[in-house]
Design an enzyme around this catalytic site. Structure first.
Site, PDB file in Angstrom:
ATOM      1  N   SER A 169       0.864  -1.189   0.000  1.00  0.00           N
ATOM      2  CA  SER A 169       0.000   0.000   0.000  1.00  0.00           C
ATOM      3  C   SER A 169       0.892   1.228   0.000  1.00  0.00           C
ATOM      4  O   SER A 169       2.112   1.122   0.215  1.00  0.00           O
ATOM      5  CB  SER A 169      -0.939  -0.002   1.213  1.00  0.00           C
ATOM      6  OG  SER A 169      -0.185   0.092   2.413  1.00  0.00           O
ATOM      7  N   LEU A 183      -3.527   1.624   7.078  1.00  0.00           N
ATOM      8  CA  LEU A 183      -3.961   2.730   6.226  1.00  0.00           C
ATOM      9  C   LEU A 183      -3.299   2.679   4.859  1.00  0.00           C
ATOM     10  O   LEU A 183      -2.180   2.172   4.706  1.00  0.00           O
ATOM     11  CB  LEU A 183      -3.644   4.076   6.890  1.00  0.00           C
ATOM     12  CG  LEU A 183      -4.359   4.375   8.212  1.00  0.00           C
ATOM     13  CD1 LEU A 183      -3.948   5.752   8.734  1.00  0.00           C
ATOM     14  CD2 LEU A 183      -5.872   4.286   8.049  1.00  0.00           C
ATOM     15  N   HIS A 194       3.605  -4.952   2.940  1.00  0.00           N
ATOM     16  CA  HIS A 194       3.056  -5.535   4.165  1.00  0.00           C
ATOM     17  C   HIS A 194       3.511  -6.973   4.366  1.00  0.00           C
ATOM     18  O   HIS A 194       3.881  -7.354   5.484  1.00  0.00           O
ATOM     19  CB  HIS A 194       1.516  -5.488   4.121  1.00  0.00           C
ATOM     20  CG  HIS A 194       0.956  -4.118   4.224  1.00  0.00           C
ATOM     21  ND1 HIS A 194       0.690  -3.499   5.430  1.00  0.00           N
ATOM     22  CD2 HIS A 194       0.605  -3.218   3.270  1.00  0.00           C
ATOM     23  CE1 HIS A 194       0.188  -2.297   5.218  1.00  0.00           C
ATOM     24  NE2 HIS A 194       0.122  -2.096   3.907  1.00  0.00           N
ATOM     25  N   LEU A 196       5.116 -10.739   2.315  1.00  0.00           N
ATOM     26  CA  LEU A 196       5.566 -11.615   1.236  1.00  0.00           C
ATOM     27  C   LEU A 196       5.511 -13.037   1.779  1.00  0.00           C
ATOM     28  O   LEU A 196       6.106 -13.337   2.823  1.00  0.00           O
ATOM     29  CB  LEU A 196       6.996 -11.274   0.803  1.00  0.00           C
ATOM     30  CG  LEU A 196       7.760 -12.351   0.014  1.00  0.00           C
ATOM     31  CD1 LEU A 196       7.089 -12.641  -1.317  1.00  0.00           C
ATOM     32  CD2 LEU A 196       9.202 -11.949  -0.195  1.00  0.00           C
ATOM     33  N   TYR A 240      16.394  -9.976   2.441  1.00  0.00           N
ATOM     34  CA  TYR A 240      15.968  -8.763   1.749  1.00  0.00           C
ATOM     35  C   TYR A 240      17.162  -7.945   1.267  1.00  0.00           C
ATOM     36  O   TYR A 240      17.038  -7.201   0.277  1.00  0.00           O
ATOM     37  CB  TYR A 240      15.076  -7.928   2.669  1.00  0.00           C
ATOM     38  CG  TYR A 240      13.714  -8.543   2.880  1.00  0.00           C
ATOM     39  CD1 TYR A 240      12.773  -8.570   1.857  1.00  0.00           C
ATOM     40  CD2 TYR A 240      13.367  -9.137   4.096  1.00  0.00           C
ATOM     41  CE1 TYR A 240      11.527  -9.151   2.032  1.00  0.00           C
ATOM     42  CE2 TYR A 240      12.117  -9.715   4.279  1.00  0.00           C
ATOM     43  CZ  TYR A 240      11.210  -9.724   3.244  1.00  0.00           C
ATOM     44  OH  TYR A 240       9.976 -10.309   3.420  1.00  0.00           O
TER      45      TYR A 240
END
Length: 279
Positions: A169, A183, A194, A196, A240
Site C-alpha cells: 500500500s 492505512l 506488508h 511476502l 531482503y
C-alpha cells in the site's frame, strides 16, 4: 513370323491366334490388375507390349485401342490416388483439424483481487503463525488492501493455483508508524510492503526472491513511487538485502514481544528518471 523372346509372350500369342478377340473380351478388372502388376515389377504394361496388341490382327487392334488407352489412364490415376497417403512421410503431413485446448498457463504473474483474499490468507496464516505466531494481515485487512489498491499487489499463479504473493500500500512518511499497518495513503510516494509469503510446497525454490525482484521492477514503472519500505525480523535481513533493500535501523512498531528491522529500497527506474529530467 513373330520374334518370341520369352515363354510368357509365346503363351500370349497362342492365345491370340486361337481367339483374336480375346484381348477385347478381357474384363476391365483383369486389365487393371495386369497393369498394376507390370508397373510394380518395373516392366511395360502388358497390353502395350508388342505381343499383346501390335502383333495381333488389325481388327482386334483397331477395336480395342481406344478402350485400352482409357483403361490405362484410369489405372494410372487409380495407382497415384491409392499411393497418395504414402508419398509424404508422417512427420511432414499437415495435421488434421483439432479442437482448441483450454489449458491454464504454466506460470502467471498478475495483481490480486478481493476474490483471492481467502487463498492469500491461508498461505499467510500457515507461513507466519508457525514461525512467529502472528499474521501481518488478517482476512478483513487483506480484503481491505486488495479493494483499495490491488495494483500494489502481485500474485504468482501456477496452473491457476496461487503459490506466492506480495501485498503493498502507499505511505506518505519517511518511517513507518503503527498507522501504516492499516492505512493506505493514495497520494503517498512510498510503497509499504506488508507481506511476502510462499506456499509451503513451493518453498526452498527461490520463488520468494524471484517474486520480489519482479515486484520491484514493476514499481519502477509507477511514476508516483520513489521508494519501497518494509519491516522484518532480524533473521530475515540477509534475505531482503540480496534483493537490494538496505537496513534503516530498528522499527518503532512492535507486536507483543516481536521487534522488527526497518528496511528501504530506492526506486530509480525509467519513470523516476523522466519525472526528474525536466522534460
Amino acid at each position: 513370323m513373330c520374334d518370341v523372346s520369352s515363354p510368357a509372350q509365346r503363351c500370349v500369342i497362342l492365345r491370340c491366334r486361337v481367339c483374336p478377340l480375346a484381348s477385347g473380351l478381357e474384363s476391365n478388372r483383369t486389365r487393371g490388375y495386369k497393369y498394376r502388376r507390370s508397373s510394380a515389377l518395373g516392366a511395360e504394361p502388358w497390353d502395350r507390349r508388342g505381343a499383346g496388341t501390335g502383333r495381333t490382327s488389325s481388327s482386334s487392334s483397331s477395336s480395342s485401342s481406344s478402350p485400352e488407352r482409357a483403361l490405362t489412364r484410369s489405372s494410372a490415376l487409380m495407382s497415384v490416388v491409392s499411393a497418395a497417403p504414402f508419398l509424404r512421410p508422417p512427420c511432414l503431413r499437415s495435421p488434421g483439424p483439432q479442437g482448441r485446448r483450454h489449458t491454464l498457463p504454466a506460470s502467471e504473474f498478475r495483481s490480486l483481487s478481493p476474490e483471492d483474499a481467502i487463498s492469500v490468507f491461508e498461505i499467510e496464516r500457515e507461513a507466519f503463525i508457525s514461525v512467529s505466531g502472528e499474521c501481518p494481515l488478517h482476512l478483513d485487512e487483506v480484503r481491505h488492501f486488495l479493494t483499495l489498491c490491488p495494483e500494489l499487489s502481485l500474485g504468482w499463479f501456477e496452473e491457476g493455483r496461487l503459490v506466492a504473493f506480495i501485498i503493498g500500500s502507499l505511505w506518505d512518511r519517511e518511517r513507518l508508524t503503527l498507522d501504516a499497518l492499516t492505512l493506505h495513503k493514495p497520494h503517498g510516494t512510498t510503497v509499504h510492503v506488508h507481506v511476502l509469503a510462499v506456499h509451503r510446497t513451493f518453498r526452498q525454490q527461490g520463488k520468494g526472491s524471484i517474486l520480489m525482484w519482479r515486484y520491484l521492477q514493476y514499481l519502477r514503472c509507477l511514476p508516483c513511487v520513489r521508494r519501497a519500505v518494509l519491516m522484518c525480523e532480524e533473521f530475515l535481513v540477509p534475505f531482503y538485502q540480496k534483493s537490494g533493500f538496505k537496513a534503516q535501523g530498528p522499527s518503532e512498531i512492535t507486536v507483543g514481544p516481536l521487534t522488527f528491522i526497518e528496511m528501504f529500497y530506492p526506486v530509480r527506474g525509467h519513470a523516476f528518471m523522466r519525472r526528474n529530467s525536466g522534460c
